[in-house]
Design a protein around this motif. Structure first.
Motif, PDB file in Angstrom:
ATOM      1  N   SER A   1       0.866  -1.169   0.000  1.00  0.00           N
ATOM      2  CA  SER A   1       0.000   0.000   0.000  1.00  0.00           C
ATOM      3  C   SER A   1       0.904   1.221   0.000  1.00  0.00           C
ATOM      4  CB  SER A   1      -0.919   0.001   1.223  1.00  0.00           C
ATOM      5  OG  SER A   1      -0.171   0.052   2.410  1.00  0.00           O
ATOM      6  N   GLY A   2       0.901   1.947  -1.113  1.00  0.00           N
ATOM      7  CA  GLY A   2       1.776   3.110  -1.212  1.00  0.00           C
ATOM      8  C   GLY A   2       3.223   2.690  -1.203  1.00  0.00           C
ATOM      9  N   SER A   3       3.994   3.246  -0.273  1.00  0.00           N
ATOM     10  CA  SER A   3       5.422   2.951  -0.233  1.00  0.00           C
ATOM     11  C   SER A   3       5.766   1.883   0.794  1.00  0.00           C
ATOM     12  CB  SER A   3       6.206   4.228   0.072  1.00  0.00           C
ATOM     13  OG  SER A   3       5.827   4.722   1.342  1.00  0.00           O
ATOM     14  N   THR A   4       4.759   1.198   1.345  1.00  0.00           N
ATOM     15  CA  THR A   4       5.022   0.109   2.272  1.00  0.00           C
ATOM     16  C   THR A   4       4.474  -1.192   1.708  1.00  0.00           C
ATOM     17  OG1 THR A   4       2.969   0.395   3.524  1.00  0.00           O
ATOM     18  CG2 THR A   4       4.897   1.632   4.294  1.00  0.00           C
ATOM     19  N   ALA A   5       5.037  -2.295   2.146  1.00  0.00           N
ATOM     20  CA  ALA A   5       4.572  -3.623   1.759  1.00  0.00           C
ATOM     21  C   ALA A   5       4.712  -4.528   2.969  1.00  0.00           C
ATOM     22  CB  ALA A   5       5.395  -4.159   0.590  1.00  0.00           C
ATOM     23  N   ASN A   6       4.013  -5.643   2.951  1.00  0.00           N
ATOM     24  CA  ASN A   6       4.069  -6.589   4.058  1.00  0.00           C
ATOM     25  C   ASN A   6       4.354  -7.978   3.531  1.00  0.00           C
ATOM     26  OD1 ASN A   6       3.144  -4.793   6.297  1.00  0.00           O
ATOM     27  ND2 ASN A   6       1.388  -4.595   4.954  1.00  0.00           N
ATOM     28  N   ASN A   7       5.021  -8.772   4.349  1.00  0.00           N
ATOM     29  CA  ASN A   7       5.318 -10.148   3.992  1.00  0.00           C
ATOM     30  C   ASN A   7       5.318 -10.961   5.268  1.00  0.00           C
ATOM     31  OD1 ASN A   7       6.326 -12.469   2.619  1.00  0.00           O
ATOM     32  ND2 ASN A   7       7.250 -11.106   1.121  1.00  0.00           N
ATOM     33  N   THR A   8       4.759 -12.156   5.220  1.00  0.00           N
ATOM     34  CA  THR A   8       4.670 -13.026   6.383  1.00  0.00           C
ATOM     35  C   THR A   8       5.303 -14.366   6.059  1.00  0.00           C
ATOM     36  OG1 THR A   8       2.614 -11.960   7.047  1.00  0.00           O
ATOM     37  CG2 THR A   8       3.065 -14.096   8.017  1.00  0.00           C
TER      38      THR A   8
ATOM     39  N   GLY B   1      15.559   5.026  -0.138  1.00  0.00           N
ATOM     40  CA  GLY B   1      16.365   5.352  -1.316  1.00  0.00           C
ATOM     41  C   GLY B   1      15.933   4.478  -2.465  1.00  0.00           C
ATOM     42  N   ASP B   2      16.881   3.747  -3.045  1.00  0.00           N
ATOM     43  CA  ASP B   2      16.567   2.899  -4.194  1.00  0.00           C
ATOM     44  C   ASP B   2      16.383   1.430  -3.829  1.00  0.00           C
ATOM     45  OD1 ASP B   2      19.176   2.423  -3.533  1.00  0.00           O
ATOM     46  OD2 ASP B   2      19.933   2.460  -5.589  1.00  0.00           O
ATOM     47  N   ARG B   3      16.251   1.137  -2.542  1.00  0.00           N
ATOM     48  CA  ARG B   3      16.075  -0.262  -2.138  1.00  0.00           C
ATOM     49  C   ARG B   3      14.917  -0.404  -1.165  1.00  0.00           C
ATOM     50  NH1 ARG B   3      20.699  -1.713   2.188  1.00  0.00           N
ATOM     51  NH2 ARG B   3      20.312   0.023   3.593  1.00  0.00           N
ATOM     52  N   THR B   4      14.407  -1.607  -1.058  1.00  0.00           N
ATOM     53  CA  THR B   4      13.333  -1.924  -0.130  1.00  0.00           C
ATOM     54  C   THR B   4      13.953  -2.610   1.080  1.00  0.00           C
ATOM     55  OG1 THR B   4      11.793  -2.204  -1.958  1.00  0.00           O
ATOM     56  CG2 THR B   4      11.174  -3.186   0.148  1.00  0.00           C
ATOM     57  N   VAL B   5      13.629  -2.105   2.278  1.00  0.00           N
ATOM     58  CA  VAL B   5      14.198  -2.659   3.504  1.00  0.00           C
ATOM     59  C   VAL B   5      13.088  -2.950   4.511  1.00  0.00           C
ATOM     60  CG1 VAL B   5      16.399  -1.448   3.197  1.00  0.00           C
ATOM     61  CG2 VAL B   5      14.600  -0.400   4.576  1.00  0.00           C
TER      62      VAL B   5
END
Length: 84
Positions: free
Chosen positions: A4-11, A70-74
């Protein structure tokens, strides 16, 4: 993974974890997924209270919140669903 937007979730279930560096989880597919830990990661226990990042153990079920840095997802938040 949901986003959602600039966040994501993973389980998934933790297969490898290096506090402050990286976490690998198996989302149930048998194909582990590797994530980089963000600089300001927050680790929460099953009760929603902050716990030490060293309390995350292999085989624990976790919910990760991912953000763009920045340019990566953390990973910026680790919710431990069950302490092992």
């Amino acid at each position: 993974m949901t986003s959602s937007g600039s966040t994501a979730n993973n389980t998934g279930t933790v297969t490898d974890y290096t506090p402050g560096a990286a976490i690998t989880i198996d989302p149930g597919t048998g194909r582990p997924v590797h994530f980089v830990i963000g600089d300001k990661v927050q680790v929460l226990g099953p009760d929603g209270k902050v716990i030490a990042n060293t309390d995350v153990k292999k085989n624990a079920r976790v919910h990760l919140r991912l953000v763009q840095q920045g340019d990566r997802t953390v990973v910026d938040q680790i919710n431990v669903e069950e302490l092992k």
